[in-house]
Motif scaffolding. Structure first.
Motif, PDB file in Angstrom:
ATOM      1  N   GLU A 142       6.453 -32.491 -50.706  1.00 42.57           N
ATOM      2  CA  GLU A 142       6.710 -32.214 -52.000  1.00 42.57           C
ATOM      3  C   GLU A 142       7.273 -31.007 -52.103  1.00 42.57           C
ATOM      4  N   ASP A 143       6.701 -29.781 -51.429  1.00 41.37           N
ATOM      5  CA  ASP A 143       6.977 -28.275 -51.278  1.00 41.37           C
ATOM      6  C   ASP A 143       8.252 -28.013 -50.410  1.00 41.37           C
ATOM      7  N   ASN A 144       7.947 -28.484 -49.056  1.00 39.47           N
ATOM      8  CA  ASN A 144       8.785 -27.784 -48.217  1.00 39.47           C
ATOM      9  C   ASN A 144       9.699 -28.919 -47.259  1.00 39.47           C
ATOM     10  N   PHE A 145      10.137 -29.863 -47.999  1.00 39.55           N
ATOM     11  CA  PHE A 145      11.293 -30.709 -47.556  1.00 39.55           C
ATOM     12  C   PHE A 145      12.150 -30.961 -48.461  1.00 39.55           C
ATOM     13  N   TRP A 146      13.493 -30.832 -48.155  1.00 39.03           N
ATOM     14  CA  TRP A 146      14.378 -30.780 -49.492  1.00 39.03           C
ATOM     15  C   TRP A 146      15.333 -31.837 -49.184  1.00 39.03           C
ATOM     16  N   ASN A 147      15.729 -32.523 -50.180  1.00 40.60           N
ATOM     17  CA  ASN A 147      16.762 -33.941 -49.986  1.00 40.60           C
ATOM     18  C   ASN A 147      17.503 -33.967 -51.376  1.00 40.60           C
ATOM     19  N   MET A 148      18.489 -34.615 -51.603  1.00 37.66           N
ATOM     20  CA  MET A 148      19.203 -34.884 -52.910  1.00 37.66           C
ATOM     21  C   MET A 148      18.722 -36.084 -53.903  1.00 37.66           C
ATOM     22  N   GLY A 149      17.631 -36.581 -53.424  1.00 37.01           N
ATOM     23  CA  GLY A 149      17.377 -37.623 -54.092  1.00 37.01           C
ATOM     24  C   GLY A 149      17.710 -39.024 -54.035  1.00 37.01           C
ATOM     25  N   VAL A 150      18.875 -38.877 -52.994  1.00 34.68           N
ATOM     26  CA  VAL A 150      19.371 -40.121 -52.616  1.00 34.68           C
ATOM     27  C   VAL A 150      19.935 -40.049 -51.111  1.00 34.68           C
ATOM     28  N   PRO A 151      20.112 -41.096 -50.688  1.00 33.73           N
ATOM     29  CA  PRO A 151      20.449 -40.873 -49.006  1.00 33.73           C
ATOM     30  C   PRO A 151      21.525 -40.041 -48.842  1.00 33.73           C
ATOM     31  N   ILE A 197       4.979 -10.109 -48.283  1.00 27.81           N
ATOM     32  CA  ILE A 197       5.589 -11.147 -48.097  1.00 27.81           C
ATOM     33  C   ILE A 197       4.815 -12.176 -47.432  1.00 27.81           C
ATOM     34  N   TRP A 198       4.965 -13.478 -48.229  1.00 34.65           N
ATOM     35  CA  TRP A 198       4.333 -14.635 -47.827  1.00 34.65           C
ATOM     36  C   TRP A 198       5.462 -15.649 -47.432  1.00 34.65           C
ATOM     37  N   VAL A 199       5.221 -16.582 -46.751  1.00 30.47           N
ATOM     38  CA  VAL A 199       5.950 -17.702 -46.587  1.00 30.47           C
ATOM     39  C   VAL A 199       5.389 -19.200 -46.324  1.00 30.47           C
ATOM     40  N   THR A 200       6.083 -20.153 -46.664  1.00 27.61           N
ATOM     41  CA  THR A 200       5.675 -21.412 -46.570  1.00 27.61           C
ATOM     42  C   THR A 200       6.514 -22.196 -45.656  1.00 27.61           C
ATOM     43  N   VAL A 201       6.079 -23.158 -44.804  1.00 24.85           N
ATOM     44  CA  VAL A 201       6.781 -23.925 -44.190  1.00 24.85           C
ATOM     45  C   VAL A 201       6.143 -25.350 -44.193  1.00 24.85           C
ATOM     46  N   LEU A 202       6.899 -26.752 -43.701  1.00 24.72           N
ATOM     47  CA  LEU A 202       6.415 -27.648 -43.487  1.00 24.72           C
ATOM     48  C   LEU A 202       5.294 -27.896 -42.646  1.00 24.72           C
ATOM     49  N   GLY A 203       4.173 -28.342 -43.030  1.00 22.92           N
ATOM     50  CA  GLY A 203       3.151 -28.345 -42.240  1.00 22.92           C
ATOM     51  C   GLY A 203       2.903 -29.820 -41.392  1.00 22.92           C
ATOM     52  N   PRO A 204       2.135 -29.853 -40.450  1.00 23.31           N
ATOM     53  CA  PRO A 204       1.716 -30.869 -39.553  1.00 23.31           C
ATOM     54  C   PRO A 204       1.327 -32.086 -40.351  1.00 23.31           C
ATOM     55  N   GLY A 205       1.654 -33.195 -39.798  1.00 19.27           N
ATOM     56  CA  GLY A 205       1.024 -34.474 -40.179  1.00 19.27           C
ATOM     57  C   GLY A 205       1.546 -35.059 -41.463  1.00 19.27           C
ATOM     58  N   HIS A 206       2.665 -34.606 -41.989  1.00 20.15           N
ATOM     59  CA  HIS A 206       3.232 -35.051 -43.222  1.00 20.15           C
ATOM     60  C   HIS A 206       4.358 -36.112 -43.119  1.00 20.15           C
ATOM     61  N   HIS A 207       4.896 -36.094 -42.023  1.00 19.07           N
ATOM     62  CA  HIS A 207       5.976 -37.137 -41.770  1.00 19.07           C
ATOM     63  C   HIS A 207       6.044 -37.582 -40.239  1.00 19.07           C
ATOM     64  N   SER A 261      11.124 -41.344 -53.042  1.00 18.27           N
ATOM     65  CA  SER A 261      10.777 -40.175 -53.902  1.00 18.27           C
ATOM     66  C   SER A 261      10.795 -39.045 -53.058  1.00 18.27           C
ATOM     67  N   LYS A 262      10.425 -37.909 -53.511  1.00 17.46           N
ATOM     68  CA  LYS A 262      10.492 -36.446 -52.730  1.00 17.46           C
ATOM     69  C   LYS A 262       9.614 -36.501 -51.457  1.00 17.46           C
ATOM     70  N   ALA A 263       8.751 -37.358 -51.465  1.00 16.71           N
ATOM     71  CA  ALA A 263       7.893 -37.355 -50.298  1.00 16.71           C
ATOM     72  C   ALA A 263       7.728 -38.490 -49.689  1.00 16.71           C
ATOM     73  N   ASP A 264       8.798 -39.419 -50.215  1.00 16.39           N
ATOM     74  CA  ASP A 264       8.764 -40.899 -49.419  1.00 16.39           C
ATOM     75  C   ASP A 264      10.184 -41.138 -49.050  1.00 16.39           C
ATOM     76  N   PHE A 265      10.423 -40.998 -47.662  1.00 16.59           N
ATOM     77  CA  PHE A 265      11.974 -41.146 -47.497  1.00 16.59           C
ATOM     78  C   PHE A 265      12.037 -41.921 -45.841  1.00 16.59           C
ATOM     79  N   ASP A 266      13.024 -42.303 -45.419  1.00 20.58           N
ATOM     80  CA  ASP A 266      13.308 -42.608 -44.116  1.00 20.58           C
ATOM     81  C   ASP A 266      14.363 -41.854 -43.613  1.00 20.58           C
ATOM     82  N   ILE A 267      14.413 -41.281 -42.330  1.00 20.36           N
ATOM     83  CA  ILE A 267      15.403 -40.533 -41.533  1.00 20.36           C
ATOM     84  C   ILE A 267      16.052 -41.438 -40.740  1.00 20.36           C
ATOM     85  N   ALA A 268      17.390 -41.513 -40.979  1.00 16.49           N
ATOM     86  CA  ALA A 268      18.374 -42.287 -39.940  1.00 16.49           C
ATOM     87  C   ALA A 268      18.723 -41.731 -38.622  1.00 16.49           C
TER      88      ALA A 268
END
Length: 895
Positions: free
Chosen positions: A164-173, A124-134, A221-228
């Protein structure tokens, strides 16, 4: 471990851990942005966005999914498929990241004999959101790393990756958050070491855990978004690919080799006399067949039928690609009667509805294969004609227009056109074809938007829905004093709407029925500030929100204004009559044709209804009269029409019929006519007693697709007007023919017989005249390098031209000859070319020659080497057409 057992193990694990097992939603989903459910979370989307309150804190499901974006890649790789099953567990503000990780690790590492999946923890291997991306997650997802370490995954097997790999959104706000993916190491024989970041073939992803924690205000985009801001309630959404887990646990290389798919592939190989694994090109086609047969079965089971639009076209394409793949493997006889039953038995273990709906689904599939066989014959002839024209011109490329016509009109996949063109040494202008396809899609989208005038994004609706539900009061009220809660213009919430602007108005409560369940929306006005605003349309774009489309007149509108919402009572009464009449016809059809005559769609408005139902046979005249008579009896019996709210399971236990394509919650509204005679789940409006429908008359019956028929009817005053018009017509004919109405049928039949006899006599005289002139045609022949060539424009009718050309050709005897005749009318000339055996031995073919001549006439044609026919739109071009054929004959004879 069988696929069905893996599915059951997953669901049982989460049920033991306090989750409610939620049945799979149908593949057909009411979300206007989706053709089909394409992810396990889709049915739960309203709960994550806050549009609806989840009825459970924890849930688990096995969701049927279809994705068609990569349909062209199916079979070419072993990673792409159309139908798949997504296992998932969900938390709605209950547990979060730590517990989700503990559940997942426990399930996959616990032995199979102890209720787990039995993967080796060392793999078993796992991936997570790494540092420095947002900026909101400068250190990455350190919590997830810590929780994975706590359950025993070594730090070196936890890899940080980007958005791109480890942050999920619906493509819309809306909601989103980091995710953690679980991978299984398949071993060095599948690739290099180094974890998922190094090789995703060796390290295969099986599960994605989404930690929904943030409200996104913008998504570029999948890697370009704002968090409210953080979500007030954090949610868990996970998705495990059942097919991927199956091929890992079954020790095979890919999903095509698992127990639910490979038997279909193997049977297809047997039909074709092939061995899977011997030839790459053959293997591609066998994988296409295995995938598409299963996907088609599941779509058919959920009520989709082959057609030319949207979902129906996707199904048609899947079925036809499967049949075409078998043709490429050398199998020309019907294949679905062999392959589809195998898939039925395999999928029925997990999905009992496959077995329950088998009769209608198989009939629709087999009918589509028969239809495609006819399409192949017609399309092949057209393509051959076009190819001959291209070759005759010295070019090597078929234009995009004909390729698009083959696709759009005849259902020819573009890959089929490419393959068949290549067989003749030609190319296809695929760029022009794609351009025409894009234009068609854009027109379709524009038409769809224009028809309803609704925004293409649901974001504005979602924002207003978050402020509360639009309460529908129209079951008991036709007028409501209320207020404006919001205005939408051009897809955005606005503060003010000015005169002349088209806007959608959201009210706090409304008596206006929004179009749904087959019933058209109400008509009426919104009286605001003493000015009546005509309601053009009423829709429910997202659950719980009703919008009224108007063109603002006279005053400015703004949120908070008081409104008198006034439904047109006459219009509503007509809608109620038509909707109840729809239920009457449904019950009468099932009573007459059997339980299989279930609904496949409906539409009703004041005075009119149409109803689509499952059937492979047209209704005879006697059956139509019986159904109409039975409906009249039900109306005359004055059945009470009652509506009761109850639990979905309770309604199903009573035998309530569900509306095609509708989504139901845990509480439903059941409408009954005379108790068990008609019970349907329905949110529409109805009369109180069937006698209030008044008159009902069937006006038409037709086919709307393989295995689906349609009846149309008029009700109330519209039905009376129709019957009155028919009575007037009968009286007019009776007066004209000087007979009583009850003698009219016999009189007309005698006239038809006399007319047919006269037409036969005229045809016989014309044929005799044509035969008398055959000698002059033969005498007109001139020699072209040993071949008699006859080319004339005549006044012979199109129906007689073919026979004349054959008789002239036969009169030539053993002398090699080509006969080209143009007849018909000025507006619609007909060309026939007949070639005898001697001329065919010299390389001349009627099918190719007629295509060349028909092109000059502004049309097309085709046929066999000995006899072919075509036509056009300009008889003035007949001399040029005959010259073009003469030139082509000379070219062949001199080459």
């Amino acid at each position: 471990m069988k696929t069905a057992d893996i599915r059951r193990t997953f669901l049982d694990f989460y049920v033991r851990n306090g989750h409610s097992e939620v049945p799979s939603a149908p593949l057909v989903h009411p979300d206007p942005t989706l053709l089909f459910v394409n992810a396990g979370m889709v049915p739960f989307k309203p709960f994550f966005t806050g549009e609806e309150t989840a009825p459970w804190e924890r849930a688990t499901s096995s969701q049927k999914c279809v994705r068609t974006l990569d349909i062209e890649e199916v079979g070419k790789t072993t990673r792409h498929g159309t139908f798949f099953q997504m296992l998932g567990n969900f938390s709605f503000g209950d547990y979060f990241k730590e517990q989700a990780i503990r559940f997942a690790h426990e399930l996959i590492t616990t032995g199979q004999d102890e209720g787990g999946l039995g993967f080796d923890p060392a793999d078993i291997w796992v991936t997570v959101l790494g540092p420095g991306h947002h900026p909101d997650f400068p250190d990455g997802d350190t919590e997830a790393i810590r929780y994975w370490q706590q359950v025993g995954v070594p730090t070196e097997r936890i890899q940080g990756r980007g958005l791109e790999d480890n942050f999920w959104n619906m493509g819309v706000p809306g909601p989103g958050g980091p995710c953690s993916e679980i991978y299984i190491d398949r071993g060095p024989e599948y690739g290099v070491d180094g974890g998922p970041a190094a090789d995703e073939d060796r390290f295969l992803e099986i599960w994605n855990l989404v930690f929904m924690s943030e409200e996104l205000s913008a998504v570029r985009s999948k890697a370009d978004f704002d968090i409210a801001h953080p979500l007030p309630r954090k949610n868990i959404d996970t998705g495990m690919g059942l097919e991927r887990v199956a091929y890992l646990l079954q020790g095979v290389d890919n999903m095509y080799e698992i127990d639910e798919i490979f038997p279909v592939l193997d049977a297809a190989a047997d039909l074709a006399g092939k061995n899977y694994g011997d030839n790459h090109d053959d293997d591609v086609q066998l994988r296409v067949v295995a995938d598409h047969v299963r996907s088609s079965l599941m779509l058919l089971t959920d009520g989709v039928r082959p057609g030319n639009e949207a979902r129906e076209y996707v199904l048609r394409r899947l079925l036809r690609r499967a049949v075409r793949a078998m043709r490429l493997l050398g199998v020309s006889q019907p294949v679905l009667p062999t392959l589809l039953p195998i898939s039925k038995e395999l999928m029925g273990a997990s999905w009992p509805e496959v077995l329950e709906n088998w009769e209608s689904t198989s009939a629709a599939a087999y009918a589509e294969e028969e239809a495609f066989a006819r399409t192949l014959a017609a399309g092949t002839q057209i393509l051959n004609t076009e190819a001959a024209k291209v070759k005759a011109s010295g070019a090597d490329t078929i234009a995009g227009g004909p390729a698009f016509q083959l696709h759009d009109t005849y259902g020819f996949p573009i890959d089929l056109t490419l393959e068949m063109a290549a067989e003749q040494g030609l190319k296809v202008d695929t760029a022009a074809f794609r351009s025409l396809m894009t234009e068609q899609r854009d027109r379709a989208k524009a038409d769809a938007r224009a028809k309803k005038g609704l925004t293409t994004s649901t974001e504005a609706y979602r924002l207003l829905r978050a402020d509360g539900e639009s309460f529908f009061t129209g079951y008991s009220e036709l007028a409501e004093e209320t207020s404006i809660r919001g205005l939408i213009r051009d897809g955005a919430v606005v503060e003010v709407a000015r005169p002349g602007e088209t806007v959608e108005v959201v009210l706090a409560e409304t008596p206006f029925y929004p179009e749904s369940g087959g019933q058209d929306s109400d008509a009426g006005v919104l009286r605001i500030g003493g000015v009546d605003q005509k309601v053009i349309d009423v829709q429910r774009p997202v659950p719980g929100l009703i919008v009224h489309k108007i063109v603002v007149e006279g005053i400015e509108l703004h949120a908070g204004q008081r409104v008198a919402a006034l439904v047109d009572s006459h219009y509503r009464r007509g809608a109620c009559m038509a909707h109840t009449a729809t239920h009457v016809i449904h019950a009468a059809l099932r009573e007459t044709l059997g339980e299989g005559a279930t609904q496949a769609g409906s539409y009703n408005r004041p005075g009119y209804l149409r109803f689509d139902f499952r059937s492979n046979q047209a209704l005879s005249h006697d059956l139509r009269e019986h159904i109409e008579g039975r409906s009249a009896e039900a109306i005359g019996d004055d059945f009470a029409v009652t509506a009761t709210e109850m639990g979905l399971d309770d309604a199903k236990a009573l035998g309530a019929m569900a509306m095609f394509g509708e989504k139901y919650g845990e509480r439903v509204r059941m409408v009954e006519l005379d108790g068990a005679w008609s019970r349907e789940l329905c949110g529409g409006t109805h009369v109180a007693h069937t006698s209030q429908i008044g008159l009902l008359t069937l006006t038409g019956e037709s086919s709307v697709g393989a295995g689906v028929r349609r009846v149309e009817a008029l009700v109330g005053r519209d039905a009376f007007d129709r019957l009155a018009a028919e009575r007037s017509l009968v009286m007019t004919l009776s007066d004209t023919l000087k007979v009583q109405p009850d003698q009219l049928t016999d009189r007309v039949q005698r006239m038809v017989t006399q007319l047919r006899d006269a037409e036969k006599q005229i045809a016989a005289l014309q044929a005799e005249k044509n035969r008398a002139g055959i000698g002059s045609y033969v005498e007109s022949a001139h020699d072209m390098w040993g071949v008699a060539f006859i080319a004339q424009q005549t006044e012979v009718a199109a129906g007689d031209l073919r026979t004349l050309a054959q008789e002239v050709r036969d009169r030539l005897g053993d002398r090699p000859g080509v006969v080209a005749l143009i007849g018909g009318t000025q507006a619609k000339p007909t060309l026939v070319v007949a070639v005898n055996a001697g001329a065919r031995e010299r390389g001349l073919e009627a099918g190719k020659l007629v295509g060349i001549g028909a092109a000059e006439l502004g049309g097309k044609g085709g046929g066999k080497p000995d006899l072919a026919q075509g036509g056009g739109t300009d008889a003035a071009k007949a001399p040029e057409a005959l010259k073009a054929i003469e030139y082509a004959v000379g070219h062949v004879l001199q080459s």
